[in-house]
Enzyme design. Structure first.
Site, short mmCIF file in Angstrom:
data_model
loop_
_atom_site.label_atom_id
_atom_site.label_comp_id
_atom_site.label_asym_id
_atom_site.label_seq_id
_atom_site.Cartn_x
_atom_site.Cartn_y
_atom_site.Cartn_z
N HIS A 180 -7.71 5.88 -10.58
CA HIS A 180 -9.14 5.67 -10.29
C HIS A 180 -9.99 6.85 -10.76
O HIS A 180 -10.97 7.22 -10.10
CB HIS A 180 -9.37 5.40 -8.79
CG HIS A 180 -8.73 4.13 -8.32
ND1 HIS A 180 -9.32 2.89 -8.47
CD2 HIS A 180 -7.55 3.90 -7.71
CE1 HIS A 180 -8.52 1.96 -7.97
NE2 HIS A 180 -7.44 2.54 -7.52
N ASN B 236 -10.14 -2.92 -3.58
CA ASN B 236 -10.13 -3.24 -5.01
C ASN B 236 -10.95 -4.50 -5.25
O ASN B 236 -11.41 -5.14 -4.30
CB ASN B 236 -8.69 -3.49 -5.49
CG ASN B 236 -7.94 -2.19 -5.77
OD1 ASN B 236 -8.53 -1.18 -6.14
ND2 ASN B 236 -6.64 -2.24 -5.60
N TYR C 27 -4.13 9.47 0.54
CA TYR C 27 -5.50 9.70 0.04
C TYR C 27 -6.04 11.04 0.52
O TYR C 27 -6.54 11.84 -0.27
CB TYR C 27 -6.42 8.55 0.44
CG TYR C 27 -6.31 7.38 -0.51
CD1 TYR C 27 -5.11 6.72 -0.67
CD2 TYR C 27 -7.38 6.95 -1.27
CE1 TYR C 27 -4.97 5.67 -1.54
CE2 TYR C 27 -7.26 5.90 -2.16
CZ TYR C 27 -6.06 5.25 -2.29
OH TYR C 27 -5.93 4.22 -3.17
#
Ligand code: NDP
Length: 488
Positions: free
Chosen positions: A57, A129, A339
């Site tokens: 990303h 997404n 993350y």
């Protein structure tokens, strides 16, 4: 040139700079003196203008906006940002997955669809997404999968062989591969695609009852896509087509909107569905759990500084707020760790103090020092730098305790099963999707797959086609014919 109406140029320490055009040299032809600190500072800053790009990303586009809730949600959740009438500021970032920071926008790839919603009870990050499913269901396979999407270690170019080798050995990827290679795999812009929370999350109401939930964000701009040929033309003219489109629309006051929908599953239904409702390669069929419209997502303000507000924007699925929580989805559980870990590496320990990441509500904790701690002690009392304490530092609030997550079983490395212990079915849902396509859509699917298989060895192509056969004989046959045609 000096102009008293303009701000005074200074060093980073605030001292005025007299000359920003000529370095200090011993005579007009040099050499340069080490004491020219302004020159050294400029060069040193230039050397440090980049931070590590995201391994996935990396290329993104985003804007500020609002989440407005129009439905009564109290029966499902106590989350304040999800109550009827709530309007909460947010920032969104869309992205491609595989390309690096300089990649072209109009490439066939899954798109990230991530929201940081600044609720009054903390930041809620919805890190989804533009697809409702994913390529793998077990995080153990995620780093390997991503390696196949990135550059080959020797050639330093992306390898279709690696991609199809992995996919053909991982039948759970069929659903997402079918979406990726269909029209929706190459949206015209980030405004012309849906977003999906993808994972199953929990909603928890004031009675502490848990519901499973899926989040959907349906584009109001209409679905628009590019064919591979159209995308080649777009990329030939601009590698920044998504950035230009989103930024331009918002500057012109054409604020993109998405209808926010949820699917709700009562907690105990999870034991009855014929599919595992926590399997990220599966959707919940609409017929079983119909989407309920709950509000609107609108983007209405461009950022002032791309680097500070989009590049340093750090989403983490671990950021949930009271009334919203996790599920047993293995992929979600891994993302809850990975993350935040990525941001600590990429941005630093205190990345959540950066303005774009900082909650808009009070923050109190006992984390201490570390690089870039520019806030200081956040316990709410100067002498309270440990807990428990008798110094009036922040304390826990038991009322926010979640209901227990009902889990049973022995710890083991289980092969994934569908609901009710049945062996996993990787074909029914891709088939349902394939059956939605008309003749032209199917042909474009076959052709896109054939194009993506350029250079892939025959045995890998055939192994993948055998999987397509199991979705539908027409699927496998169509791809085989398209591959032959593409190779002529
Ligand atoms: P439905 O017919 O009720 O739903 C089909 C959904 O598929 C539509 O609502 C739309 O989702 C989406 N869809 C329609 N055309 C396309 C297309 N050309 N490419 C991709 N998606 C499309 O059936 P089910 O709920 O049983 O789902 C059937 C299949 O549809 C699934 O196996 C899945 O592949 C796909 N799908 C299902 C979703 C779900 O949450 N149930 C969500 C998205 C896709 P949307 O309204 O989100 O645009």
């Amino acid at each position: 040139m000096f102009d008293k109406r303009k701000p005074k140029l200074t060093t980073t320490a605030g001292a005025p700079i007299a000359d920003n055009q000529n370095s200090i040299t011993a005579g007009p032809h040099g050499p340069v003196l080490l004491q020219d600190y302004q020159l050294l500072e400029k060069l040193a800053h230039q050397n440090r203008e980049r931070i590590p790009e995201r391994p996935v990303h990396a290329k993104g586009w985003g804007a500020h906006g609002t989440l407005t809730i129009t439905a009564n949600m109290a029966q499902y959740t106590k989350a304040k940002a999800l109550q009827k009438g709530a309007s909460t500021p947010l920032i969104a970032r869309f992205s491609t997955v595989a390309g690096e920071l300089g990649a072209a926008d109009a490439e066939r790839d899954v798109r990230g669809f991530a929201l940081k919603i600044y609720t009054e009870e903390g930041n809620w990050d919805m890190v989804g997404n533009n697809t409702p499913v994913f390529f793998v269901r077990d995080p153990y396979k995620f780093p390997d999968f991503i390696h196949t999407q990135k550059r080959h270690p020797k050639t330093n170019v992306r390898s279709p062989t690696a991609m199809w080798d992995f996919w053909s050995l991982s039948p759970e990827s069929l659903h997402q591969v079918t979406i990726l290679m269909s029209d929706r795999g190459l949206p015209l812009s980030s405004m012309h695609m849906n977003g999906y929370g993808s994972h199953t999350y929990s909603l928890i109401n004031a009675k502490n009852e848990r519901f499973w939930v899926k989040f959907h964000f349906k584009t109001r701009q209409g679905h628009k896509h590019l064919t591979n040929a159209e995308a080649a033309t777009v990329v030939g003219h601009s590698r920044e087509s998504y950035q230009e489109a989103l930024y331009g629309a918002i500057e012109q006051g054409n604020f993109p909107q998405w209808e926010v929908q949820i699917q709700i599953m009562p907690e105990l239904d999870a034991e009855k569905t014929p599919y595992n409702p926590f399997d990220l390669t599966k959707v919940w069929p609409h017929a079983d759990y119909p989407p309920i419209t709950i509000g609107t997502l609108e983007l209405n303000r461009n950022v002032d500084n791309y680097f500070c507000e989009i590049e340093m924007l750090a989403f983490a699925p671990s950021n949930v707020v009271p009334g919203i929580s996790f599920s047993p989805d293995k992929m979600l559980q891994a993302r809850v760790f990975s993350y935040a870990d990525a941001h600590r590496y990429r941005l630093g320990t205190h990345y959540e103090s950066l303005p774009v990441n900082a909650p808009k509500c009070p923050v109190h904790n006992y984390h201490k020092d570390g690089a870039m701690n520019f806030i200081g002690q956040r316990s709410g009392a100067t002498d309270a730098y440990y807990e428990p304490n008798s110094m009036n530092g922040a304390v826990e609030t038991p009322a926010y305790a979640e209901p227990p997550l009902k889990i049973s079983g022995d710890a083991a490395r289980y092969p994934q099963k569908d609901g009710a212990g049945q062996s996993v079915d990787d074909f029914t849902q891709p088939r349902a999707l394939f059956n939605l396509f008309d003749k032209e859509q199917k042909q474009r699917l076959f052709d896109n797959i054939a194009a993506a298989m350029t250079g892939v060895p025959e045995h890998i192509v055939e192994r993948q086609c055998v999987l397509f056969d199991k979705v539908a004989p027409e699927y496998g046959e169509g791809v085989r014919l398209a591959v032959v045609k593409a190779r002529q």
